[in-house]
Design a protein around this motif. Structure first.
Motif, PDB file in Angstrom:
ATOM      1  N   VAL A   1       0.859  -1.179   0.000  1.00 46.46           N
ATOM      2  CA  VAL A   1       0.000   0.000   0.000  1.00 46.46           C
ATOM      3  C   VAL A   1       0.898   1.233   0.000  1.00 46.46           C
ATOM      4  CG1 VAL A   1      -1.760   1.286   1.254  1.00 46.46           C
ATOM      5  CG2 VAL A   1      -1.824  -1.216   1.227  1.00 46.46           C
ATOM      6  N   VAL A   2       0.715   2.100  -1.009  1.00 46.51           N
ATOM      7  CA  VAL A   2       1.577   3.271  -1.185  1.00 46.51           C
ATOM      8  C   VAL A   2       0.725   4.539  -1.105  1.00 46.51           C
ATOM      9  CG1 VAL A   2       3.227   4.427  -2.696  1.00 46.51           C
ATOM     10  CG2 VAL A   2       3.088   1.923  -2.680  1.00 46.51           C
TER      11      VAL A   2
ATOM     12  N   SER B   1      -3.306   8.156   4.922  1.00 49.71           N
ATOM     13  CA  SER B   1      -4.080   7.289   4.029  1.00 49.71           C
ATOM     14  C   SER B   1      -3.643   5.831   4.167  1.00 49.71           C
ATOM     15  CB  SER B   1      -3.916   7.741   2.572  1.00 49.71           C
ATOM     16  OG  SER B   1      -4.466   9.018   2.372  1.00 49.71           O
ATOM     17  N   VAL B   2      -2.339   5.603   4.239  1.00 50.11           N
ATOM     18  CA  VAL B   2      -1.828   4.238   4.392  1.00 50.11           C
ATOM     19  C   VAL B   2      -2.286   3.645   5.718  1.00 50.11           C
ATOM     20  CG1 VAL B   2       0.274   2.850   4.660  1.00 50.11           C
ATOM     21  CG2 VAL B   2       0.141   4.591   2.862  1.00 50.11           C
ATOM     22  N   GLN B   3      -2.306   4.483   6.760  1.00 51.19           N
ATOM     23  CA  GLN B   3      -2.771   4.005   8.071  1.00 51.19           C
ATOM     24  C   GLN B   3      -4.235   3.576   8.006  1.00 51.19           C
ATOM     25  OE1 GLN B   3      -2.253   6.795  11.273  1.00 51.19           O
ATOM     26  NE2 GLN B   3      -3.295   5.509  12.777  1.00 51.19           N
ATOM     27  N   LEU B   4      -5.062   4.375   7.335  1.00 51.93           N
ATOM     28  CA  LEU B   4      -6.478   4.027   7.203  1.00 51.93           C
ATOM     29  C   LEU B   4      -6.648   2.719   6.435  1.00 51.93           C
ATOM     30  CD1 LEU B   4      -9.531   4.639   7.332  1.00 51.93           C
ATOM     31  CD2 LEU B   4      -9.245   5.962   5.221  1.00 51.93           C
ATOM     32  N   ILE B   5      -5.935   2.589   5.304  1.00 44.93           N
ATOM     33  CA  ILE B   5      -6.038   1.378   4.497  1.00 44.93           C
ATOM     34  C   ILE B   5      -5.568   0.166   5.294  1.00 44.93           C
ATOM     35  CG2 ILE B   5      -5.193   0.225   2.409  1.00 44.93           C
ATOM     36  CD1 ILE B   5      -4.921   3.059   1.174  1.00 44.93           C
ATOM     37  N   SER B   6      -4.503   0.325   6.068  1.00 42.86           N
ATOM     38  CA  SER B   6      -3.973  -0.780   6.882  1.00 42.86           C
ATOM     39  C   SER B   6      -4.975  -1.208   7.952  1.00 42.86           C
ATOM     40  CB  SER B   6      -2.649  -0.370   7.535  1.00 42.86           C
ATOM     41  OG  SER B   6      -1.679  -0.061   6.558  1.00 42.86           O
ATOM     42  N   GLU B   7      -5.671  -0.243   8.526  1.00 43.54           N
ATOM     43  CA  GLU B   7      -6.687  -0.573   9.542  1.00 43.54           C
ATOM     44  C   GLU B   7      -7.831  -1.378   8.924  1.00 43.54           C
ATOM     45  OE1 GLU B   7      -7.980   3.024  11.323  1.00 43.54           O
ATOM     46  OE2 GLU B   7      -6.081   3.418  12.365  1.00 43.54           O
ATOM     47  N   VAL B   8      -8.298  -0.934   7.741  1.00 45.88           N
ATOM     48  CA  VAL B   8      -9.380  -1.657   7.070  1.00 45.88           C
ATOM     49  C   VAL B   8      -8.906  -3.049   6.647  1.00 45.88           C
ATOM     50  CG1 VAL B   8     -10.939  -1.664   5.081  1.00 45.88           C
ATOM     51  CG2 VAL B   8     -10.448   0.479   6.281  1.00 45.88           C
ATOM     52  N   ALA B   9      -7.648  -3.140   6.264  1.00 43.14           N
ATOM     53  CA  ALA B   9      -7.109  -4.420   5.787  1.00 43.14           C
ATOM     54  C   ALA B   9      -7.078  -5.489   6.878  1.00 43.14           C
ATOM     55  CB  ALA B   9      -5.709  -4.216   5.216  1.00 43.14           C
ATOM     56  N   LYS B  10      -7.163  -5.077   8.142  1.00 41.74           N
ATOM     57  CA  LYS B  10      -7.202  -6.066   9.223  1.00 41.74           C
ATOM     58  C   LYS B  10      -8.424  -6.974   9.092  1.00 41.74           C
ATOM     59  CE  LYS B  10      -4.687  -3.129  12.523  1.00 41.74           C
ATOM     60  NZ  LYS B  10      -4.771  -2.343  13.784  1.00 41.74           N
TER      61      LYS B  10
ATOM     62  N   LEU C   1      -1.373  -1.403  -4.205  1.00 45.09           N
ATOM     63  CA  LEU C   1      -2.565  -0.583  -4.035  1.00 45.09           C
ATOM     64  C   LEU C   1      -2.127   0.837  -3.684  1.00 45.09           C
ATOM     65  CD1 LEU C   1      -5.643  -0.288  -3.853  1.00 45.09           C
ATOM     66  CD2 LEU C   1      -5.499  -1.007  -1.460  1.00 45.09           C
ATOM     67  N   PHE C   2      -2.542   1.800  -4.507  1.00 44.54           N
ATOM     68  CA  PHE C   2      -2.157   3.197  -4.301  1.00 44.54           C
ATOM     69  C   PHE C   2      -3.336   3.967  -3.725  1.00 44.54           C
ATOM     70  CE2 PHE C   2       0.521   1.371  -7.513  1.00 44.54           C
ATOM     71  CZ  PHE C   2       1.790   1.809  -7.159  1.00 44.54           C
ATOM     72  N   SER C   3      -3.021   4.895  -2.837  1.00 45.12           N
ATOM     73  CA  SER C   3      -4.068   5.591  -2.088  1.00 45.12           C
ATOM     74  C   SER C   3      -4.915   6.503  -2.965  1.00 45.12           C
ATOM     75  CB  SER C   3      -3.451   6.399  -0.944  1.00 45.12           C
ATOM     76  OG  SER C   3      -2.613   7.422  -1.461  1.00 45.12           O
ATOM     77  N   GLY C   4      -4.443   6.818  -4.160  1.00 44.02           N
ATOM     78  CA  GLY C   4      -5.200   7.691  -5.038  1.00 44.02           C
ATOM     79  C   GLY C   4      -4.543   7.827  -6.393  1.00 44.02           C
ATOM     80  N   LYS C   5      -5.086   8.727  -7.182  1.00 46.64           N
ATOM     81  CA  LYS C   5      -4.634   8.916  -8.560  1.00 46.64           C
ATOM     82  C   LYS C   5      -3.214   9.478  -8.633  1.00 46.64           C
ATOM     83  CE  LYS C   5      -6.250  11.107 -12.837  1.00 46.64           C
ATOM     84  NZ  LYS C   5      -7.322  11.946 -13.419  1.00 46.64           N
TER      85      LYS C   5
ATOM     86  N   PHE D   1      -9.265  21.648   2.153  1.00 42.90           N
ATOM     87  CA  PHE D   1      -9.683  20.311   2.567  1.00 42.90           C
ATOM     88  C   PHE D   1      -9.013  19.287   1.651  1.00 42.90           C
ATOM     89  CE2 PHE D   1     -12.837  22.937   4.500  1.00 42.90           C
ATOM     90  CZ  PHE D   1     -13.326  22.229   5.594  1.00 42.90           C
ATOM     91  N   ARG D   2      -8.811  18.115   2.184  1.00 39.78           N
ATOM     92  CA  ARG D   2      -8.147  17.077   1.407  1.00 39.78           C
ATOM     93  C   ARG D   2      -9.085  15.901   1.164  1.00 39.78           C
ATOM     94  NH1 ARG D   2      -4.199  13.731   3.954  1.00 39.78           N
ATOM     95  NH2 ARG D   2      -3.623  12.063   2.516  1.00 39.78           N
ATOM     96  N   ILE D   3      -9.124  15.433  -0.078  1.00 41.70           N
ATOM     97  CA  ILE D   3      -9.914  14.244  -0.406  1.00 41.70           C
ATOM     98  C   ILE D   3      -9.116  13.013  -0.003  1.00 41.70           C
ATOM     99  CG2 ILE D   3     -10.982  12.901  -2.243  1.00 41.70           C
ATOM    100  CD1 ILE D   3     -11.458  15.372  -3.788  1.00 41.70           C
ATOM    101  N   ARG D   4      -9.713  12.180   0.809  1.00 39.22           N
ATOM    102  CA  ARG D   4      -9.076  10.945   1.266  1.00 39.22           C
ATOM    103  C   ARG D   4     -10.008   9.772   1.011  1.00 39.22           C
ATOM    104  NH1 ARG D   4      -8.224  12.516   7.273  1.00 39.22           N
ATOM    105  NH2 ARG D   4     -10.102  13.694   6.776  1.00 39.22           N
ATOM    106  N   PRO D   5      -9.449   8.578   0.926  1.00 41.34           N
ATOM    107  CA  PRO D   5     -10.299   7.411   0.655  1.00 41.34           C
ATOM    108  C   PRO D   5     -11.238   7.111   1.818  1.00 41.34           C
ATOM    109  CG  PRO D   5      -8.049   6.724   1.164  1.00 41.34           C
ATOM    110  CD  PRO D   5      -8.019   8.215   1.025  1.00 41.34           C
ATOM    111  N   LEU D   6     -12.421   6.620   1.494  1.00 49.97           N
ATOM    112  CA  LEU D   6     -13.367   6.145   2.503  1.00 49.97           C
ATOM    113  C   LEU D   6     -13.136   4.669   2.777  1.00 49.97           C
ATOM    114  CD1 LEU D   6     -16.756   7.757   1.419  1.00 49.97           C
ATOM    115  CD2 LEU D   6     -15.262   8.467   3.265  1.00 49.97           C
ATOM    116  N   ARG D   7     -13.552   4.226   3.935  1.00 52.59           N
ATOM    117  CA  ARG D   7     -13.387   2.814   4.286  1.00 52.59           C
ATOM    118  C   ARG D   7     -14.106   1.907   3.278  1.00 52.59           C
ATOM    119  NH1 ARG D   7     -11.437   1.745   9.463  1.00 52.59           N
ATOM    120  NH2 ARG D   7     -10.994   3.640  10.652  1.00 52.59           N
TER     121      ARG D   7
END
Length: 445
Positions: free
Chosen positions: A8-9, A14-23, A57-61, A178-184
């Motif tokens: 996850v890059v 963002s990486v922390q959020l993705i890692s939490e969901v990946a659990k 998996l990349f956090s965004g575009k 404001f920053r656009i970040r991925p949703l769970r």
């Protein structure tokens, strides 16, 4: 269930959020967390960890665009979209915190269409839409300047960015941002897709590969040899080369019969060694050390029977194109080759390719020849061609090529350009292929 590793890059949060969901996927996915401060670090991250994960998996575009441009990774790559629900969230945050008119917002890395559709769903008019969206790489500094100049000129009061460093740079300048970040929910969808993509690639890579390799016109070699010892010496030169190639593809080799060898391997190994089914890695040694040509047919399939069937098909195509050629037939019926050749083509064997089938029927030629013709159009440096030149990529005789060109003329898909005088015999006709009409007719059926 097979367990895979996904790298996850993205920025740290963002990486922390993705890692939490990946659990939630811990039974089938391990996460390799790779963070950056600026997106320009992505190529270095990829180079340092290339080959370690099964997928990326990349956090965004933004980081995904850098990965595409770097052209380092061969594993499946996926990015989390920032449209749809992610855009809804940031607009809701703005409405709650700033009470700001949406017409005074600048966006980046979100398309005008996505913004318009989102606001239309919310029944909020927006005119004009100010967004900076592109498919290639753009620097965070340029994006910061884009938002800053709009704010400085009074055209906007707030910025919405996908860039981690742009977000903090604008905050430092006192600009509401404001920053656009991925949703769970987006992360879950992306993780599911990443797992499926990796599994699909692994399945393909583990497909059985069977290669049939033969000394061309072996009977003629025996007939012309001064003794049986000469034939044995020839085979003794060839066999070590095939052993070397077998080791490259991590396979095993059997002597199928006099002058005929079979190599068993996997698709992944063969694809890597042949550079994506484009070259024969031992072609130069075969040409230098042997006085006779050697042909090969490479076939793939989910079963040994299917792979062997495709290998013999490939060998048949190789022999049809001439001596010393190697061809590939993939499991879905795609033909590639000849490998290590200027006349390399890719076309389908499937008779159910309806467009090619209809056009082939009208022209009274086989679907395979039709597919070869369509594939050859991209390879031609000129639209004018003679029968001899057309015969080579289509693997047909010059006589058959003349017949095909005549049929194309009858259907208005080619015309006689001029005649070329020869030293002996009648002048030969040179034709102009009306490429646009052929492609247009193929697409309109």
């Amino acid at each position: 269930m097979r367990k895979i590793t996904i790298a996850v890059v993205g920025p740290a949060d963002s990486v922390q959020l993705i890692s939490e969901v990946a659990k939630e996927y811990s039974e089938k996915i391990d996460i390799m967390a790779l963070t950056y401060k600026v997106a320009e670090e992505v190529p270095t991250i990829l180079a340092a960890h290339n080959g370690l994960p099964d997928g990326w998996l990349f956090s965004g575009k933004v980081p995904y665009s850098h990965a595409i441009a770097a052209n380092i990774i061969k594993q499946p790559m996926l990015s989390i979209p920032h449209a749809g629900s992610s855009l809804y969230r940031v607009l809701l945050e703005i409405a709650n915190q700033e009470k700001l008119d949406v017409n005074r917002i600048s966006f980046d890395m979100v398309s005008e269409k996505d913004i318009a559709e989102t606001l239309s769903d919310l029944e909020v008019p927006l005119d004009p839409i100010r967004t900076f969206d592109c498919e290639g790489i753009v620097s965070a500094a340029d994006m910061t300047e884009y938002h800053y100049q709009l704010w400085k000129s009074g055209k906007t009061k707030l910025a919405v960015t996908s860039f981690y460093s742009t977000y903090y740079a604008l905050k430092d300048r006192g600009i509401p941002v404001f920053r656009i970040r991925p949703l769970r929910s987006n992360v879950r969808t992306a993780l599911d897709m990443a797992y499926q993509m990796v599994e699909a690639v692994k399945f393909k890579s583990s497909q059985i590969s069977i290669q049939q390799i033969v000394i061309d016109d072996y009977a003629g070699v025996i007939r012309d040899a001064s003794s049986t010892y000469e034939v044995k010496r020839l085979e003794a030169k060839l066999y070590p080369l095939l052993i070397q190639y077998t080791e490259m593809v991590q396979g095993s080799i059997d002597i199928h019969g006099p002058g005929h060898y079979t190599i068993y391997s996997t698709r992944g190994a063969v694809e890597e060694v042949t550079q994506g089914f484009t070259v024969v890695p031992i072609q130069e040694q075969l040409t230098q050390l042997l006085s006779v040509p050697v042909s090969g047919g490479i076939g793939f399939g989910p079963t040994a029977h299917a792979a062997e069937k495709n290998a013999y098909k490939a060998l048949g195509f190789a022999r049809h194109t001439g001596k010393g050629h190697w061809m590939v037939v993939l499991d879905e019926g795609t033909v590639l080759g000849p490998l290590s050749s200027d006349t390399y083509l890719k076309y389908s064997l499937r008779p159910d390719a309806s467009l090619s089938q209809c056009l082939a029927k009208q022209l009274q030629i086989s679907v395979t020849t039709m597919n070869r013709l369509l594939a050859s159009l991209d390879k031609l440096d000129t639209e004018t061609i003679g029968a001899d030149e057309l015969a080579t990529p289509l693997s047909i005789t010059p006589r058959s090529a003349r017949r095909l060109l005549g049929i194309l003329v009858e259907h208005g898909l080619a015309e006689v350009s001029h005649e070329e005088a020869l030293y002996k015999g009648r002048p030969r006709k040179i034709y102009r292929l009306l490429v646009d009409k052929i492609v247009q007719k193929h697409g309109s059926l």
